[in-house]
Design an enzyme around this catalytic site. Structure first.
Site, mmCIF file in Angstrom:
data_model
loop_
_atom_site.group_PDB
_atom_site.id
_atom_site.type_symbol
_atom_site.label_atom_id
_atom_site.label_comp_id
_atom_site.label_asym_id
_atom_site.label_seq_id
_atom_site.Cartn_x
_atom_site.Cartn_y
_atom_site.Cartn_z
ATOM 1 N N GLN A 97 0.849 -1.202 0.000
ATOM 2 C CA GLN A 97 0.000 0.000 0.000
ATOM 3 C C GLN A 97 0.880 1.245 0.000
ATOM 4 O OE1 GLN A 97 -1.958 -0.360 3.948
ATOM 5 N NE2 GLN A 97 -0.584 1.254 4.651
ATOM 6 N N GLY A 104 4.929 2.662 -1.438
ATOM 7 C CA GLY A 104 5.538 1.467 -2.034
ATOM 8 C C GLY A 104 4.685 0.912 -3.167
ATOM 9 N N ASP A 145 6.029 -7.328 1.553
ATOM 10 C CA ASP A 145 5.320 -6.633 2.647
ATOM 11 C C ASP A 145 4.983 -7.614 3.759
ATOM 12 O OD1 ASP A 145 3.788 -3.626 2.460
ATOM 13 O OD2 ASP A 145 3.162 -4.933 4.101
ATOM 14 N N ASP A 176 8.619 -9.935 6.775
ATOM 15 C CA ASP A 176 8.882 -8.890 7.770
ATOM 16 C C ASP A 176 10.322 -8.446 7.532
ATOM 17 O OD1 ASP A 176 9.605 -7.425 9.979
ATOM 18 O OD2 ASP A 176 8.732 -8.813 11.436
ATOM 19 N N VAL A 177 10.516 -7.215 7.128
ATOM 20 C CA VAL A 177 11.870 -6.776 6.756
ATOM 21 C C VAL A 177 12.858 -6.834 7.932
ATOM 22 C CG1 VAL A 177 11.232 -5.332 4.778
ATOM 23 C CG2 VAL A 177 11.292 -4.310 7.074
ATOM 24 N N ASN A 233 11.740 0.722 1.187
ATOM 25 C CA ASN A 233 10.686 1.700 1.449
ATOM 26 C C ASN A 233 9.897 1.439 2.733
ATOM 27 O OD1 ASN A 233 8.289 3.544 0.610
ATOM 28 N ND2 ASN A 233 7.372 1.499 0.727
ATOM 29 N N SER A 272 13.089 10.752 4.330
ATOM 30 C CA SER A 272 11.965 11.667 4.567
ATOM 31 C C SER A 272 12.548 13.059 4.761
ATOM 32 C CB SER A 272 11.257 11.222 5.859
ATOM 33 O OG SER A 272 10.469 12.237 6.402
ATOM 34 N N TYR A 286 11.858 8.541 14.968
ATOM 35 C CA TYR A 286 11.596 8.489 13.523
ATOM 36 C C TYR A 286 12.631 9.340 12.776
ATOM 37 C CZ TYR A 286 9.055 8.827 9.085
ATOM 38 O OH TYR A 286 8.710 8.778 7.749
HETATM 39 N N1 LIG Z 1 3.547 9.271 3.827
HETATM 40 C C1 LIG Z 1 4.416 10.193 4.217
HETATM 41 O O1 LIG Z 1 4.068 11.311 4.621
HETATM 42 C C2 LIG Z 1 5.885 9.901 4.145
HETATM 43 C C3 LIG Z 1 6.373 8.616 4.171
HETATM 44 N N2 LIG Z 1 7.720 8.403 4.144
HETATM 45 C C4 LIG Z 1 8.278 7.073 4.169
HETATM 46 O O2 LIG Z 1 7.752 6.340 3.079
HETATM 47 C C5 LIG Z 1 7.771 4.945 3.374
HETATM 48 C C6 LIG Z 1 6.420 4.347 3.035
HETATM 49 O O3 LIG Z 1 5.455 4.873 3.913
HETATM 50 P P1 LIG Z 1 3.929 5.113 3.506
HETATM 51 O O4 LIG Z 1 3.633 4.485 2.234
HETATM 52 O O5 LIG Z 1 3.673 6.537 3.677
HETATM 53 O O6 LIG Z 1 3.222 4.360 4.711
HETATM 54 P P2 LIG Z 1 2.174 3.159 4.736
HETATM 55 O O7 LIG Z 1 1.926 2.924 6.185
HETATM 56 O O8 LIG Z 1 1.015 3.453 3.862
HETATM 57 O O9 LIG Z 1 2.965 1.936 4.088
HETATM 58 C C7 LIG Z 1 4.014 1.289 4.736
HETATM 59 C C8 LIG Z 1 4.069 -0.147 4.264
HETATM 60 O O10 LIG Z 1 5.184 -0.773 4.903
HETATM 61 C C9 LIG Z 1 4.765 -2.040 5.367
HETATM 62 N N3 LIG Z 1 5.562 -2.473 6.510
HETATM 63 C C10 LIG Z 1 5.580 -1.939 7.752
HETATM 64 N N4 LIG Z 1 6.394 -2.646 8.546
HETATM 65 C C11 LIG Z 1 6.912 -3.643 7.791
HETATM 66 C C12 LIG Z 1 7.807 -4.708 8.049
HETATM 67 N N5 LIG Z 1 8.331 -4.919 9.272
HETATM 68 N N6 LIG Z 1 8.139 -5.536 7.028
HETATM 69 C C13 LIG Z 1 7.599 -5.365 5.798
HETATM 70 N N7 LIG Z 1 6.740 -4.374 5.503
HETATM 71 C C14 LIG Z 1 6.396 -3.532 6.487
HETATM 72 C C15 LIG Z 1 3.305 -1.857 5.746
HETATM 73 O O11 LIG Z 1 2.594 -3.086 5.839
HETATM 74 C C16 LIG Z 1 2.816 -0.955 4.637
HETATM 75 O O12 LIG Z 1 2.365 -1.682 3.523
HETATM 76 C C17 LIG Z 1 8.170 4.846 4.839
HETATM 77 O O13 LIG Z 1 9.535 4.540 4.942
HETATM 78 C C18 LIG Z 1 7.915 6.245 5.379
HETATM 79 O O14 LIG Z 1 8.724 6.529 6.484
HETATM 80 C C19 LIG Z 1 8.616 9.442 4.051
HETATM 81 C C20 LIG Z 1 8.166 10.707 4.031
HETATM 82 C C21 LIG Z 1 6.774 11.068 4.045
HETATM 83 C C1 LIG Z 2 7.135 12.586 11.659
HETATM 84 C C2 LIG Z 2 5.945 12.166 10.890
HETATM 85 C C3 LIG Z 2 6.215 11.088 9.942
HETATM 86 C C4 LIG Z 2 5.259 10.986 8.821
HETATM 87 C C5 LIG Z 2 5.893 10.677 7.522
HETATM 88 C C6 LIG Z 2 6.986 11.619 7.168
HETATM 89 O O1 LIG Z 2 8.123 11.207 7.072
HETATM 90 C C7 LIG Z 2 6.663 12.974 6.916
HETATM 91 C C8 LIG Z 2 7.608 13.927 6.987
HETATM 92 C C9 LIG Z 2 7.287 15.284 6.724
HETATM 93 C C10 LIG Z 2 7.994 16.306 7.191
HETATM 94 C C11 LIG Z 2 9.112 16.135 8.134
HETATM 95 C C12 LIG Z 2 8.956 16.839 9.352
HETATM 96 C C13 LIG Z 2 9.461 18.049 9.572
HETATM 97 C C14 LIG Z 2 10.157 18.865 8.579
HETATM 98 C C15 LIG Z 2 10.384 20.227 9.129
HETATM 99 C C16 LIG Z 2 10.480 21.329 8.389
HETATM 100 C C17 LIG Z 2 10.363 21.368 6.922
HETATM 101 C C18 LIG Z 2 10.579 22.758 6.325
HETATM 102 C C19 LIG Z 2 10.211 22.751 4.867
HETATM 103 C C20 LIG Z 2 11.029 23.637 4.026
HETATM 104 O O2 LIG Z 2 11.194 24.819 4.364
HETATM 105 O O3 LIG Z 2 11.543 23.182 2.989
#
Ligand SMILES: NC(=O)C1=CN([C@@H]2O[C@H](COP(=O)(O)OP(=O)(O)OC[C@H]3O[C@@H](n4cnc5c(N)ncnc54)[C@H](O)[C@@H]3O)[C@@H](O)[C@H]2O)C=CC1
Ligand SMILES: CCCCCC(=O)/C=C/C=C\C/C=C\C/C=C\CCCC(=O)O
Length: 253
Positions: free
Chosen positions: A14, A17, A35, A63-64, A90, A137, A150
């Site tokens: 989901q 990814g 996943d 499980d990664v 991811n 991120s 995080y």
């Molecule tokens: N959505 C956001 O705002 C942001 C997300 N990210 C990063 O993007 C990546 C993907 O996150 P999203 O798609 O947003 O979240 P999500 O929660 O929708 O997807 C995460 C996926 O990882 C899987 N997962 C979790 N633990 C696992 C494990 N132990 N082994 C295998 N799979 C596992 C889950 O089952 C899920 O399918 C993450 O690394 C997250 O930190 C980075 C910045 C922003």
């Molecule tokens: C911590 C929440 C995790 C949810 C997923 C994720 O990774 C989202 C991250 C989004 C932002 C990161 C948090 C703080 C960034 C702080 C300042 C950004 C300033 C932006 C700019 O001026 O370019």
């Protein structure tokens, strides 16, 4: 540049990814989707095989954080597609209460996935070279007062990725490593923070400042990272203000 390539993507059932997988499938890649969530994974694999053709995707429940399961996923991808050209580490979670779990999934498993990817891709180990995209991120660049574990995990992903990226043997064996740093994107993970944040008010303020991006914007950045082949060791951020490469310290100390 994508047709006939094979990718392995963790956390592909989901969210981001799943979208990374869809983008690569549209471009003619085969995908091994990995996943922990078996039900969602099977439904995603079924959907993709219907849309992109039977056999274009395989799913591997894994499980990664389990070294044996992750190793097996790579083996299955190689056995099925004969080569692995793109790896997207991811899978990630936000969990400030169980911060060890957060680090195990977001950093330790990314390290393990990177080492496996290097083993399968390095030309001196029988691979064809390739690209490793490690998903960090904006929290890997900025301090995040409401989610320090995080943020630590995501800072770690950048340091680890860039360190390997500039290793001369990795470069001479055709492997390119890069980091993707999205801001808030519309997936389940941003809904999981309220349960575990150290300060929910700060989180809400940050969310208001940065807003929540649509998936398409992050996919634009993802494709750019893959297509800009001269970006070894780079860190690409994507937020509502734009898509930008970060000027980091030079590779050599
Ligand atoms: N959505 C956001 O705002 C942001 C997300 N990210 C990063 O993007 C990546 C993907 O996150 P999203 O798609 O947003 O979240 P999500 O929660 O929708 O997807 C995460 C996926 O990882 C899987 N997962 C979790 N633990 C696992 C494990 N132990 N082994 C295998 N799979 C596992 C889950 O089952 C899920 O399918 C993450 O690394 C997250 O930190 C980075 C910045 C922003
Ligand atoms: C911590 C929440 C995790 C949810 C997923 C994720 O990774 C989202 C991250 C989004 C932002 C990161 C948090 C703080 C960034 C702080 C300042 C950004 C300033 C932006 C700019 O001026 O370019």
């Amino acid at each position: 540049m994508f047709t006939g390539k094979a990718a392995l993507i963790t956390g592909a059932a989901q969210g981001l990814g799943k979208s990374f997988a869809a983008v690569l499938l549209q471009k003619g890649c085969k995908v091994c989707a990995v996943d922990i969530n078996e039900e969602k994974l099977q439904s995603t694999v079924k959907e993709f095989n219907t849309v992109y053709g039977e056999g274009s995707v395989i799913g591997n429940k894994c499980d990664v954080t389990n070294a044996r399961e992750l190793k097996e996923s790579f083996k299955q991808a190689k056995d099925t597609f004969r080569h692995i050209d793109i790896v997207v580490n991811n899978a990630g979670v936000v969990d400030e209460q169980n911060w060890e779990k957060c680090l195990d999934i977001n950093l330790t498993a990314v390290i393990r996935g990177t080492l496996l990817a290097l083993d399968y891709m390095r030309k001196d180990r029988g691979g064809n070279g390739g690209t490793i995209v490690n998903v960090s991120s904006m929290a890997g660049i900025y301090p995040v007062e409401f989610a320090p574990a995080y943020a630590a995990s995501k800072h770690g992903v950048i340091g680890y990725t860039r360190s390997w990226a500039f290793h001369p043997e990795v470069q001479s064996n055709g492997v390119r490593l890069v980091c993707l740093c999205p801001a808030y994107t519309d997936t389940d993970i941003i809904k999981s923070l309220p349960k575990s944040s150290v300060d929910i008010e700060l989180y809400q303020k940050s969310l208001q400042t940065l807003g929540v991006m649509k998936m398409e914007r992050v996919m634009e950045a993802f494709v750019k990272l893959l297509e800009d082949t001269d970006n070894i060791g780079s860190v690409l951020s994507v937020n509502k203000f734009g898509i930008k490469y970060w000027k980091m310290q030079d590779a050599k100390l």
